[in-house]
Motif scaffolding. Structure first.
Motif, mmCIF file in Angstrom:
data_model
loop_
_atom_site.group_PDB
_atom_site.id
_atom_site.type_symbol
_atom_site.label_atom_id
_atom_site.label_comp_id
_atom_site.label_asym_id
_atom_site.label_seq_id
_atom_site.Cartn_x
_atom_site.Cartn_y
_atom_site.Cartn_z
ATOM 1 N N ALA A 101 -11.139 5.786 -1.491
ATOM 2 C CA ALA A 101 -10.250 4.658 -1.773
ATOM 3 C C ALA A 101 -10.872 3.762 -2.834
ATOM 4 C CB ALA A 101 -9.989 3.848 -0.501
ATOM 5 N N GLY A 102 -10.023 3.004 -3.499
ATOM 6 C CA GLY A 102 -10.493 2.016 -4.453
ATOM 7 C C GLY A 102 -10.853 0.722 -3.755
ATOM 8 N N ASP A 103 -11.905 0.070 -4.230
ATOM 9 C CA ASP A 103 -12.330 -1.167 -3.566
ATOM 10 C C ASP A 103 -11.379 -2.333 -3.844
ATOM 11 O OD1 ASP A 103 -12.999 -1.617 -6.249
ATOM 12 O OD2 ASP A 103 -14.873 -2.645 -5.773
ATOM 13 N N LYS A 104 -10.467 -2.175 -4.819
ATOM 14 C CA LYS A 104 -9.511 -3.234 -5.137
ATOM 15 C C LYS A 104 -8.075 -2.797 -4.861
ATOM 16 C CE LYS A 104 -12.522 -5.363 -8.605
ATOM 17 N NZ LYS A 104 -12.680 -5.758 -10.031
ATOM 18 N N ASP A 105 -7.914 -1.852 -3.969
ATOM 19 C CA ASP A 105 -6.578 -1.382 -3.592
ATOM 20 C C ASP A 105 -5.889 -2.460 -2.757
ATOM 21 O OD1 ASP A 105 -4.337 -0.063 -2.569
ATOM 22 O OD2 ASP A 105 -5.379 1.842 -2.360
ATOM 23 N N LEU A 106 -4.778 -2.982 -3.262
ATOM 24 C CA LEU A 106 -4.034 -4.018 -2.562
ATOM 25 C C LEU A 106 -2.906 -3.446 -1.711
ATOM 26 C CD1 LEU A 106 -3.710 -6.670 -5.426
ATOM 27 C CD2 LEU A 106 -5.352 -6.653 -3.537
ATOM 28 N N VAL A 107 -2.665 -2.153 -1.816
ATOM 29 C CA VAL A 107 -1.542 -1.526 -1.126
ATOM 30 C C VAL A 107 -1.979 -0.877 0.181
ATOM 31 C CG1 VAL A 107 0.338 0.137 -1.345
ATOM 32 C CG2 VAL A 107 -0.446 -1.148 -3.351
ATOM 33 N N THR A 108 -2.963 0.004 0.093
ATOM 34 C CA THR A 108 -3.619 0.556 1.285
ATOM 35 C C THR A 108 -5.100 0.191 1.134
ATOM 36 O OG1 THR A 108 -3.815 2.691 0.142
ATOM 37 C CG2 THR A 108 -1.994 2.437 1.686
ATOM 38 N N PRO A 133 -15.745 1.743 -6.989
ATOM 39 C CA PRO A 133 -15.740 0.391 -7.553
ATOM 40 C C PRO A 133 -14.686 0.232 -8.651
ATOM 41 C CG PRO A 133 -17.972 1.312 -7.483
ATOM 42 C CD PRO A 133 -17.027 2.439 -7.211
ATOM 43 N N ASP A 134 -14.141 -0.972 -8.756
ATOM 44 C CA ASP A 134 -13.178 -1.305 -9.806
ATOM 45 C C ASP A 134 -12.012 -0.328 -9.843
ATOM 46 O OD1 ASP A 134 -14.575 -3.582 -10.767
ATOM 47 O OD2 ASP A 134 -15.942 -2.266 -11.849
ATOM 48 N N ALA A 135 -11.485 -0.015 -8.683
ATOM 49 C CA ALA A 135 -10.377 0.938 -8.597
ATOM 50 C C ALA A 135 -9.277 0.376 -7.718
ATOM 51 C CB ALA A 135 -10.857 2.279 -8.053
ATOM 52 N N GLY A 136 -8.037 0.608 -8.134
ATOM 53 C CA GLY A 136 -6.887 0.176 -7.360
ATOM 54 C C GLY A 136 -6.245 1.328 -6.617
ATOM 55 N N HIS A 137 -4.935 1.199 -6.376
ATOM 56 C CA HIS A 137 -4.238 2.177 -5.540
ATOM 57 C C HIS A 137 -4.137 3.539 -6.208
ATOM 58 C CE1 HIS A 137 -1.863 3.395 -2.169
ATOM 59 N NE2 HIS A 137 -0.804 3.677 -2.912
ATOM 60 N N LEU A 138 -3.936 3.573 -7.514
ATOM 61 C CA LEU A 138 -3.818 4.856 -8.214
ATOM 62 C C LEU A 138 -5.174 5.292 -8.731
ATOM 63 C CD1 LEU A 138 -0.428 4.467 -10.131
ATOM 64 C CD2 LEU A 138 -0.880 5.251 -7.788
ATOM 65 N N VAL A 139 -6.109 5.416 -7.818
ATOM 66 C CA VAL A 139 -7.499 5.718 -8.166
ATOM 67 C C VAL A 139 -7.621 7.065 -8.873
ATOM 68 C CG1 VAL A 139 -7.922 6.648 -5.846
ATOM 69 C CG2 VAL A 139 -9.852 5.867 -7.230
ATOM 70 N N MET A 140 -6.757 8.024 -8.546
ATOM 71 C CA MET A 140 -6.867 9.350 -9.167
ATOM 72 C C MET A 140 -6.464 9.333 -10.626
ATOM 73 S SD MET A 140 -4.007 8.847 -7.389
ATOM 74 C CE MET A 140 -2.235 9.128 -7.466
ATOM 75 N N LEU A 141 -5.709 8.302 -11.049
ATOM 76 C CA LEU A 141 -5.393 8.123 -12.460
ATOM 77 C C LEU A 141 -6.385 7.192 -13.144
ATOM 78 C CD1 LEU A 141 -1.496 7.669 -12.361
ATOM 79 C CD2 LEU A 141 -2.775 9.704 -13.033
ATOM 80 N N LEU A 163 -8.283 12.657 2.017
ATOM 81 C CA LEU A 163 -7.365 11.542 2.244
ATOM 82 C C LEU A 163 -7.685 10.459 1.216
ATOM 83 C CD1 LEU A 163 -7.729 11.534 6.126
ATOM 84 C CD2 LEU A 163 -5.711 12.303 4.853
ATOM 85 N N VAL A 164 -6.794 10.274 0.263
ATOM 86 C CA VAL A 164 -7.049 9.391 -0.874
ATOM 87 C C VAL A 164 -6.137 8.163 -0.799
ATOM 88 C CG1 VAL A 164 -7.082 9.214 -3.398
ATOM 89 C CG2 VAL A 164 -7.660 11.393 -2.282
ATOM 90 N N GLY A 165 -6.732 6.981 -0.713
ATOM 91 C CA GLY A 165 -5.962 5.737 -0.728
ATOM 92 C C GLY A 165 -4.842 5.728 0.291
ATOM 93 N N THR A 166 -5.147 6.055 1.533
ATOM 94 C CA THR A 166 -4.096 6.176 2.535
ATOM 95 C C THR A 166 -4.431 5.347 3.770
ATOM 96 O OG1 THR A 166 -2.673 7.765 3.674
ATOM 97 C CG2 THR A 166 -5.045 8.260 3.628
ATOM 98 N N SER A 167 -3.634 5.509 4.819
ATOM 99 C CA SER A 167 -3.780 4.688 6.014
ATOM 100 C C SER A 167 -3.309 5.449 7.233
ATOM 101 C CB SER A 167 -2.957 3.396 5.865
ATOM 102 O OG SER A 167 -2.924 2.670 7.085
ATOM 103 N N GLY A 168 -3.968 5.173 8.373
ATOM 104 C CA GLY A 168 -3.541 5.751 9.636
ATOM 105 C C GLY A 168 -2.539 4.888 10.369
ATOM 106 N N GLY A 169 -2.296 3.671 9.859
ATOM 107 C CA GLY A 169 -1.353 2.770 10.508
ATOM 108 C C GLY A 169 -1.674 1.308 10.247
ATOM 109 N N LYS A 170 -0.885 0.428 10.863
ATOM 110 C CA LYS A 170 -1.024 -1.021 10.731
ATOM 111 C C LYS A 170 -0.764 -1.508 9.305
ATOM 112 C CE LYS A 170 -4.230 -1.498 14.621
ATOM 113 N NZ LYS A 170 -5.519 -2.035 15.109
#
Length: 415
Positions: free
Chosen positions: A341-348, A369-377, A227-234
């Motif tokens: 997940a990325g520690d700087k992900d502003l989306v999830t 560290p130093d990763a946003g939402h598109l961490v796999m890129l 589960l990469v950069g995702t959310s279960g809800g909220k």
């Protein structure tokens, strides 16, 4: 544009019935909200001339190899008749030891990721995120192709898949429907054998919806989950890095803005192209966490997101506020799970990954560290190495003789 003006910008877009340029700015902002961005956030000032920036984008499009990997194509049919496009990458047999002409390129990658042992015959199914496509897994695909059997698919209304038929008839897009779509792809592309499910953002939510509706499939066939950069809800509580006033303004006017933009798709698309610099700045802000992202990678992300029509953006967005699949997560308790997940992900935000880890306490949680939402890129080796390690832990690859890139050696951000 300051953060304090975010509410004013979004409110203005709601009233933009006249003037394609203003509608275009709204389209750019809302499009990026949907893909991992939000309207009205500070964009760094650009000092290069517009003509030169346009030439640079064209040059990057012409030379960048990203998104060029192709497999054997196939099509599944969803329960509402929507055609779902997928591609299969078959595993190549390892060459025997002692070859006179030395190891092949695939053998070198196999050794790097898995040591001397070959992967078992599992199928790894990759599900992409909102306003992206199967090509968003480019780096992982390049590393794993030929080493494991893999399926990459485009969610409905994205990439090469058909436009959702139910949505054309006015049925709102929902995460449950995406779970059924994934089941259709599995039935068509991997009807037998163990599965490893990998999902980014909306793709992870799709996997949760699959588990919620088809628990027997998960119990009987799923060997591991990522589960990469995702959310279960909220997700309605996410602030996108905006001040409180800006968040409240966005939530207040967003439904009306989306409805207006979706009904004026052609007009908005023209404006979105005309506001490419704003669009690129927003994507960079909401897709990446580090400052030194390869410009070609940033442009690749921009192309993926801008290829999603605004009416598709509009019809999918409400589903995220309604998404709540935390109750489905226990279905994954009996298999190895990677949560990244990325520690700087502003989306999830990474707090959503931590919440998933609370439900799945045996899972491996990696905050990059130093990763946003598109961490796999943004940090492809980190993601690929953790996926390789997941395959080892799931038994898909024997643990003996695994090299450092497929080991469980401590890495930064890992729990």
């Amino acid at each position: 544009m300051s953060e304090s003006s975010a509410g004013d910008v979004v409110a203005a877009t709601a009233a933009t019935a006249a003037g394609w340029r203003r509608a275009g700015i709204a389209g750019a902002a809302i499009g990026v909200i949907a893909a991992g961005a939000a309207a009205g956030v500070a964009v760094e000032r650009l000092t290069v001339g517009r003509g030169m920036r346009k030439k640079a984008r064209l040059a990057l499009d012409a030379t960048g190899p990203y998104g060029s990997l192709r497999g054997t194509p196939g099509r599944a049919v969803a329960d509402d008749g929507t055609e779902l496009y997928y591609e299969v990458e078959e595993a190549e047999p390892a060459e025997p030891a002692g070859r006179s002409d030395g190891p092949t390129e695939a053998d070198t990658r196999r050794r790097r990721l898995f040591g001397r042992k070959s992967p078992a015959p599992v199928t790894v199914v990759f599900s992409h995120g909102y306003c992206l496509g199967q090509d968003s897994w480019h780096f992982q695909r390049a590393a794993l192709r030929g080493l494991v059997r893999a399926v990459y698919w485009d969610q409905r209304s994205h990439g090469r898949s058909g436009r959702g038929r139910a949505q054309a008839d006015g049925v709102p897009a929902g995460i449950d429907q995406l779970g059924r779509d994934l089941k259709a792809v599995i039935d068509a592309a991997a009807p037998e054998g163990p599965l490893v499910l990998v999902g980014h953002s909306m793709g992870g939510m799709t996997m949760m919806a699959l588990a919620d509706q088809y628990p027997a499939l998960v119990r009987d066939r799923v060997a591991a989950v990522a589960l990469v950069g995702t959310s279960g809800g909220k997700l309605a509580e996410v602030d996108f890095g905006l001040p409180v006033a800006g968040v409240k303004a966005v939530r207040r006017v967003l439904p009306g803005v989306l409805k207006a933009l979706g009904s004026q798709a052609e007009l908005v698309e023209k404006g979105r192209r005309a506001t490419a610099d704003l669009f690129a700045g927003l994507i960079k802000r909401y897709s990446f966490g580090s400052r030194d992202v390869d410009p070609a990678v940033a442009r690749f992300a921009e192309r993926l997101i801008e290829s999603t029509p605004i009416d598709v953006v509009a019809e999918f967005y409400p589903a995220f506020a309604e998404h709540d699949k935390s109750g489905a997560l226990p279905a994954f308790r009996d298999v190895p799970v990677l949560i990244l997940a990325g520690d700087k992900d502003l989306v999830t935000p990474s707090s959503h990954s931590e919440a998933i880890a609370d439900v799945l306490p045996e899972a491996e949680l990696v905050i990059v560290p130093d990763a946003g939402h598109l961490v796999m890129l943004e940090h492809p080796e980190t993601v690929t190495d953790r996926l390789a390690d997941l395959l080892v832990r799931s038994g898909a690859v024997p643990a003996a003789n695994v090299g450092e890139h497929g080991s469980t050696a401590q890495q930064p951000g890992r729990r």
